[in-house]
Scaffold this motif. Structure first.
Motif, PDB file in Angstrom:
ATOM      1  N   LEU A  32      37.567  68.707  90.014  1.00 31.83           N
ATOM      2  CA  LEU A  32      37.414  67.267  89.898  1.00 31.83           C
ATOM      3  C   LEU A  32      36.189  66.791  90.669  1.00 31.83           C
ATOM      4  O   LEU A  32      35.817  67.373  91.696  1.00 31.83           O
ATOM      5  CB  LEU A  32      38.646  66.556  90.459  1.00 31.83           C
ATOM      6  CG  LEU A  32      39.954  66.633  89.664  1.00 31.83           C
ATOM      7  CD1 LEU A  32      41.090  66.025  90.473  1.00 31.83           C
ATOM      8  CD2 LEU A  32      39.814  65.927  88.326  1.00 31.83           C
ATOM      9  N   SER A  77      48.451  64.724  79.286  1.00 35.18           N
ATOM     10  CA  SER A  77      47.990  65.879  80.052  1.00 35.18           C
ATOM     11  C   SER A  77      48.820  66.034  81.322  1.00 35.18           C
ATOM     12  O   SER A  77      49.205  65.031  81.933  1.00 35.18           O
ATOM     13  CB  SER A  77      46.517  65.671  80.407  1.00 35.18           C
ATOM     14  OG  SER A  77      46.043  66.703  81.220  1.00 35.18           O
ATOM     15  N   THR A  82      37.613  61.357  92.504  1.00 33.34           N
ATOM     16  CA  THR A  82      37.639  60.751  91.162  1.00 33.34           C
ATOM     17  C   THR A  82      38.690  61.432  90.303  1.00 33.34           C
ATOM     18  O   THR A  82      38.499  62.581  89.876  1.00 33.34           O
ATOM     19  CB  THR A  82      36.261  60.897  90.476  1.00 33.34           C
ATOM     20  OG1 THR A  82      35.243  60.429  91.359  1.00 33.34           O
ATOM     21  CG2 THR A  82      36.214  60.119  89.175  1.00 33.34           C
ATOM     22  N   PRO A  83      39.821  60.788  90.027  1.00 23.74           N
ATOM     23  CA  PRO A  83      40.819  61.415  89.162  1.00 23.74           C
ATOM     24  C   PRO A  83      40.258  61.640  87.762  1.00 23.74           C
ATOM     25  O   PRO A  83      39.393  60.896  87.284  1.00 23.74           O
ATOM     26  CB  PRO A  83      41.967  60.407  89.151  1.00 23.74           C
ATOM     27  CG  PRO A  83      41.349  59.108  89.536  1.00 23.74           C
ATOM     28  CD  PRO A  83      40.220  59.437  90.456  1.00 23.74           C
ATOM     29  N   ALA A  84      40.748  62.693  87.109  1.00 19.14           N
ATOM     30  CA  ALA A  84      40.208  63.079  85.809  1.00 19.14           C
ATOM     31  C   ALA A  84      40.241  61.961  84.772  1.00 19.14           C
ATOM     32  O   ALA A  84      39.294  61.830  83.979  1.00 19.14           O
ATOM     33  CB  ALA A  84      40.940  64.319  85.294  1.00 19.14           C
ATOM     34  N   ASP A 126      35.846  65.416  78.308  1.00 21.87           N
ATOM     35  CA  ASP A 126      36.519  66.536  77.664  1.00 21.87           C
ATOM     36  C   ASP A 126      36.913  66.223  76.228  1.00 21.87           C
ATOM     37  O   ASP A 126      36.949  67.118  75.388  1.00 21.87           O
ATOM     38  CB  ASP A 126      37.747  66.964  78.467  1.00 21.87           C
ATOM     39  CG  ASP A 126      37.957  68.468  78.400  1.00 21.87           C
ATOM     40  OD1 ASP A 126      36.988  69.210  78.735  1.00 21.87           O
ATOM     41  OD2 ASP A 126      39.048  68.914  78.000  1.00 21.87           O
ATOM     42  N   ASP A 172      36.413  62.398  83.674  1.00 22.37           N
ATOM     43  CA  ASP A 172      36.452  63.712  83.030  1.00 22.37           C
ATOM     44  C   ASP A 172      37.158  63.695  81.686  1.00 22.37           C
ATOM     45  O   ASP A 172      36.818  64.483  80.793  1.00 22.37           O
ATOM     46  CB  ASP A 172      37.138  64.729  83.947  1.00 22.37           C
ATOM     47  CG  ASP A 172      36.273  65.098  85.144  1.00 22.37           C
ATOM     48  OD1 ASP A 172      35.068  64.801  85.120  1.00 22.37           O
ATOM     49  OD2 ASP A 172      36.806  65.696  86.101  1.00 22.37           O
ATOM     50  N   TYR A 173      38.152  62.840  81.509  1.00 23.89           N
ATOM     51  CA  TYR A 173      38.852  62.789  80.226  1.00 23.89           C
ATOM     52  C   TYR A 173      37.896  62.382  79.100  1.00 23.89           C
ATOM     53  O   TYR A 173      37.965  62.905  77.984  1.00 23.89           O
ATOM     54  CB  TYR A 173      40.016  61.804  80.299  1.00 23.89           C
ATOM     55  CG  TYR A 173      41.287  62.361  80.901  1.00 23.89           C
ATOM     56  CD1 TYR A 173      41.309  63.564  81.607  1.00 23.89           C
ATOM     57  CD2 TYR A 173      42.490  61.678  80.759  1.00 23.89           C
ATOM     58  CE1 TYR A 173      42.468  64.056  82.160  1.00 23.89           C
ATOM     59  CE2 TYR A 173      43.666  62.168  81.307  1.00 23.89           C
ATOM     60  CZ  TYR A 173      43.657  63.351  82.013  1.00 23.89           C
ATOM     61  OH  TYR A 173      44.820  63.833  82.546  1.00 23.89           O
ATOM     62  N   GLN A 217      42.268  67.607  81.972  1.00 33.17           N
ATOM     63  CA  GLN A 217      41.265  67.850  83.002  1.00 33.17           C
ATOM     64  C   GLN A 217      40.431  69.048  82.586  1.00 33.17           C
ATOM     65  O   GLN A 217      40.962  70.115  82.285  1.00 33.17           O
ATOM     66  CB  GLN A 217      41.935  68.117  84.346  1.00 33.17           C
ATOM     67  CG  GLN A 217      40.957  68.374  85.476  1.00 33.17           C
ATOM     68  CD  GLN A 217      41.660  68.631  86.796  1.00 33.17           C
ATOM     69  OE1 GLN A 217      42.777  68.171  87.008  1.00 33.17           O
ATOM     70  NE2 GLN A 217      41.008  69.368  87.690  1.00 33.17           N
ATOM     71  N   PRO A 218      39.113  68.938  82.520  1.00 35.12           N
ATOM     72  CA  PRO A 218      38.287  70.085  82.133  1.00 35.12           C
ATOM     73  C   PRO A 218      38.500  71.258  83.085  1.00 35.12           C
ATOM     74  O   PRO A 218      38.922  71.079  84.241  1.00 35.12           O
ATOM     75  CB  PRO A 218      36.856  69.547  82.238  1.00 35.12           C
ATOM     76  CG  PRO A 218      36.988  68.068  82.211  1.00 35.12           C
ATOM     77  CD  PRO A 218      38.307  67.748  82.824  1.00 35.12           C
ATOM     78  N   GLY A 236      45.917  65.197  86.120  1.00 36.14           N
ATOM     79  CA  GLY A 236      44.518  65.182  86.540  1.00 36.14           C
ATOM     80  C   GLY A 236      44.248  64.301  87.737  1.00 36.14           C
ATOM     81  O   GLY A 236      43.215  63.622  87.797  1.00 36.14           O
TER      82      GLY A 236
END
Length: 314
Positions: free
Chosen positions: A164, A60, A168-170, A178, A174-175, A159-160, A30
């Protein structure tokens, strides 16, 4: 330290075959670089951080990188590599087996092989499998088998299925999102009520599930599914276990401890994807948290995990 050495339920392994497969397809986690890993470096980190044992898992994007046949082979290679690490150091490591969802037949076969032959301590599932979330009806055979075994299931975010956030890294944002999305999907689709013997661990304090649990229960029972009582939704949400990886903070801990069942909070480090400096940062909050009840710190750091992973209790 004043509590027994920790059992870390959220610690990652980086099998060479897996990192090579990611590199061959130009993939990472991600937007997060794949770090180096060795059993010796893991043990050294644990010794410095007061961790007696770690339950290893592949993070992931998991083992399904787009093609079913390759995913089956990669899952088997990853799981056998992890099992050898545990075999060499059973005093320091356990492991969650990877399964190649969304290929349900292969995932079911690999889970059975890993649990029966490789003696895995459970399975790790990404929060979604190629865009299909874990409450997907097609995944029912896997849940039924895992429930029959009262298996440990570690849900790690992916990662959804969306772009992204720029720059911004997941893992940064985002983690968290998700994990919450996947847990809510499991509850809405009835997995947590149909399979009472599952022990499902959510990463990173459950995302924002503890903070938003009563939002979910109130709106589900009044708007989304009026035939479901808020109390029943809360019961299903409280069935989850939660690890403290990157989540033992002065703002997150009060919500987590207020919501989770007392024996459902487990220590996690997220090493090596979270570097040791991050572990030290969050451990300090955990070690100085002022509102633990008597025995609660010891339960979070070790005793709760001993129930789920008796092989690591020694």
């Amino acid at each position: 330290m004043a509590f027994p050495a920790r059992i870390d339920v959220h610690q990652h392994i980086v099998p060479p075959v897996w990192s090579q497969a990611l590199a061959a397809q130009g993939l990472d986690s991600g937007g997060w670089a794949i770090p180096c890993w060795s059993a010796d470096s893991a043990v050294a980190m644990m010794d410095r951080q007061g961790i007696a044992a770690g339950v290893l898992s592949v993070t992931s994007p998991g083992v399904h990188l787009g093609e079913d046949g390759r995913a089956r082979r990669l899952a088997r290679a990853v799981n056998e590599y992890s099992a050898e690490v545990v075999k060499d150091r059973p005093d320091r490591f356990g492991h969650f087996a990877s399964v190649p969802l969304p290929d349900i037949d292969a995932a079911l076969a690999e889970a059975v092989y890993a649990l029966d032959v490789l003696r895995a301590d459970g399975v790790v599932l990404m929060s979604h499998a190629c865009g299909r979330y874990l409450g997907d009806p097609g995944f029912e055979p896997l849940w039924a088998e895992l429930d029959r075994r009262a298996a440990n299931v570690f849900v790690h975010p992916a990662q959804p299925p969306m772009a992204l956030l720029p720059g911004t890294p997941a893992p940064l944002a985002d983690y968290v999102f998700d994990t919450t999305r996947s847990a809510l999907n499991l509850v809405l689709n009835g997995v947590m009520s149909r399979y009472p013997d599952l022990r499902v661990i959510l990463s990173h304090g459950g995302g924002f599930l503890p903070y938003a649990a009563y939002r979910f229960s109130g709106l589900i029972s009044t708007v989304v599914a009026p035939d479901r009582r808020a109390e029943d939704v809360l019961h299903d949400l409280k069935r989850f276990y939660f690890d403290t990886a990157l989540s033992a903070s002065p703002s997150a801990l009060p919500a987590l401890l207020a919501f989770a069942e007392p024996d459902h909070v487990l220590y996690g480090s997220d090493w090596p994807f979270a570097p040791q400096e991050a572990g030290t940062y969050y451990n300090r909050f955990l070690e100085t948290y002022p509102d633990f009840t008597p025995g609660q710190a010891e339960a979070v750091n070790r005793r709760n995990a001993e129930v789920l992973f008796p092989c690591l209790a020694r």
